[in-house]
Scaffold this active site. Sequence first.
Site, PDB file in Angstrom:
ATOM      1  N   CYS A  16      16.923 -31.801 -14.551  1.00  0.00           N
ATOM      2  CA  CYS A  16      16.454 -33.176 -14.519  1.00  0.00           C
ATOM      3  C   CYS A  16      15.531 -33.487 -15.676  1.00  0.00           C
ATOM      4  O   CYS A  16      14.916 -32.603 -16.259  1.00  0.00           O
ATOM      5  CB  CYS A  16      15.641 -33.445 -13.250  1.00  0.00           C
ATOM      6  SG  CYS A  16      16.503 -33.064 -11.750  1.00  0.00           S
ATOM      7  N   GLY A  42      20.247 -33.776 -17.882  1.00  0.00           N
ATOM      8  CA  GLY A  42      21.007 -34.067 -16.672  1.00  0.00           C
ATOM      9  C   GLY A  42      21.993 -35.173 -16.941  1.00  0.00           C
ATOM     10  O   GLY A  42      21.601 -36.267 -17.348  1.00  0.00           O
ATOM     11  N   ASN A 117      11.301 -33.430 -11.514  1.00  0.00           N
ATOM     12  CA  ASN A 117      11.984 -32.397 -12.300  1.00  0.00           C
ATOM     13  C   ASN A 117      11.507 -31.041 -11.780  1.00  0.00           C
ATOM     14  O   ASN A 117      10.306 -30.773 -11.797  1.00  0.00           O
ATOM     15  CB  ASN A 117      11.634 -32.553 -13.782  1.00  0.00           C
ATOM     16  CG  ASN A 117      12.247 -31.469 -14.669  1.00  0.00           C
ATOM     17  OD1 ASN A 117      11.767 -31.222 -15.763  1.00  0.00           O
ATOM     18  ND2 ASN A 117      13.301 -30.827 -14.219  1.00  0.00           N
ATOM     19  N   GLY A 118      12.431 -30.238 -11.317  1.00  0.00           N
ATOM     20  CA  GLY A 118      12.067 -28.926 -10.779  1.00  0.00           C
ATOM     21  C   GLY A 118      12.798 -28.682  -9.484  1.00  0.00           C
ATOM     22  O   GLY A 118      13.760 -29.387  -9.155  1.00  0.00           O
ATOM     23  N   TYR A 257      16.782 -22.843 -24.701  1.00  0.00           N
ATOM     24  CA  TYR A 257      17.967 -23.696 -24.593  1.00  0.00           C
ATOM     25  C   TYR A 257      17.717 -25.099 -24.074  1.00  0.00           C
ATOM     26  O   TYR A 257      18.280 -26.058 -24.582  1.00  0.00           O
ATOM     27  CB  TYR A 257      19.002 -22.989 -23.693  1.00  0.00           C
ATOM     28  CG  TYR A 257      20.233 -23.817 -23.401  1.00  0.00           C
ATOM     29  CD1 TYR A 257      21.140 -24.127 -24.412  1.00  0.00           C
ATOM     30  CD2 TYR A 257      20.491 -24.288 -22.119  1.00  0.00           C
ATOM     31  CE1 TYR A 257      22.272 -24.900 -24.146  1.00  0.00           C
ATOM     32  CE2 TYR A 257      21.617 -25.048 -21.843  1.00  0.00           C
ATOM     33  CZ  TYR A 257      22.507 -25.349 -22.860  1.00  0.00           C
ATOM     34  OH  TYR A 257      23.617 -26.103 -22.595  1.00  0.00           O
TER      35      TYR A 257
END
Length: 485
Positions: A16, A42, A117-118, A257
């Site tokens: 996300c 995402g 996010n997570g 990445y």
Amino acid sequence: MLTTHPFDDDKLHEECGVFGVSGTPSAAALVALGLHALQHRGQEAVGITSYDGDNFHTHRAMGHVAGNFDRDEVIRALTGEVATGHVRYATTGDTALRNVQPLYAELQSGGFAIAHNGNLSNAARLRRELVRRGSIFQSTSDTEVIIHLVATSNYRTLLDRLIDALKQVEGAYSLVVMTPEGMIACRDPLGIRPLVMGRLDDAVIFASETVALDVCGATFERAVDPGELIIVQGTEIRSIRPFAPMAARPCIFEWVYFSRPDSIVDEQSIYTVRKEIGAQLAAESSVDADLVIPVPDSGVPAAIGYAQASGIPFELGIIRSHYVGRTFIQPGDKVRHLGVKLKHNANRALIKGKRVILVDDSIVRGTTSLKIVQMMREAGAAEVHLRVASPPTAHSCFYGVDTPERAGLLAAKHDLCGMTDFIHADSLAFVSIDGLYKALGEAKRADVRPKYCDACFTGDYPTTLTDQDESAEVDQFAMLAERVN
Ligand code: SF4
């Protein structure tokens, strides 16, 4: 169907990106712009919620930002000077619209919108307890657990209720929350996922990465600290740190990445660190060869670093087509196996008869690496050596990254020899965990708590994994019961 990035199918996927703005009449338009810059985090679904002082307005959809938020009427309907948005790739919860964020609920205190996010590593346990106490869930997302914990908290103010909720969750969360009282941004005490704060004139912005500030013309102010809550109410900004202090453990894979190479994380340029990882890789596992070839696009910075450190020429041996749409319906079985070449093709004239070093950022299942090595051989490469700019990914992530079960990870099934055989390369080498830390300007020491979360390489998870442990217990119990029967 062929996905846009056949080479990216075998990657860990960041789940996300979040973006929030407070203090400008064009809040929703800015959020759309910011989410566009975070699209790599995402690509499955996107949503924006705005608040105009009286009402909340939401538009959520499956697919990309472009195509959903590039129409004037959509943005115009999201009125107000405060807005938050989210791009998603499902970690927990299915892919239905009900799981697309920001999630929204009407609480006793008024509207509550949340972008996360997570991933919470005790969400299943908390959800079971909440359901037992009467909560009715609308989605299968772990984020909804936070809403129910806020709704059922015994504290009086909304801020205290949120803090109470966050003290009960474990795992990774970078959040942007919108309420009638203002916007709240916060990061879990370990700071596993990134979150930064910026400014555009009088507006305050929160974003998963600095690149999203850049595209809006905003200036970077600072990172939201691990364990910090920043509350924005009109022009007033407050910071509180309600958690017991602990050493941060940000995700090291952001540098490998996830983050865009033009982002800055913890004052370090992602691009520069990736080049440095490539240089480390060259120092640790050199091999005689004619060309260094990046696996596009994510392998490019590390390949440049490898080439510069080794003195072996960097060349574009795999060419990426920019004209393949999001998905491409295969015209028939006969050509299905050609799909991968639509997006990436070997630069045959360059490769023929050459000893090549391919540089990629990571190997997950190994299936894509096998295809790329094959592609090089079919193009006439004399030797194919694969160098990987991260250590072997041997453990799953439970902090908001889509990883296969451990059994699906190439490095969990094979030693180096077995992995080399599997991908049919002449040689294979990964940067060491020490080399990775060195590229970040740190030393990895066995006697000191690591500075990063590196659990997918080491298995050293920085939090308890309640849901994992409980489901392992259930499995063990089922096995025992089966044996007894
Ligand atoms: Fe990042 Fe790996 Fe830790 Fe997940 S397990 S947070 S991908 S370092």
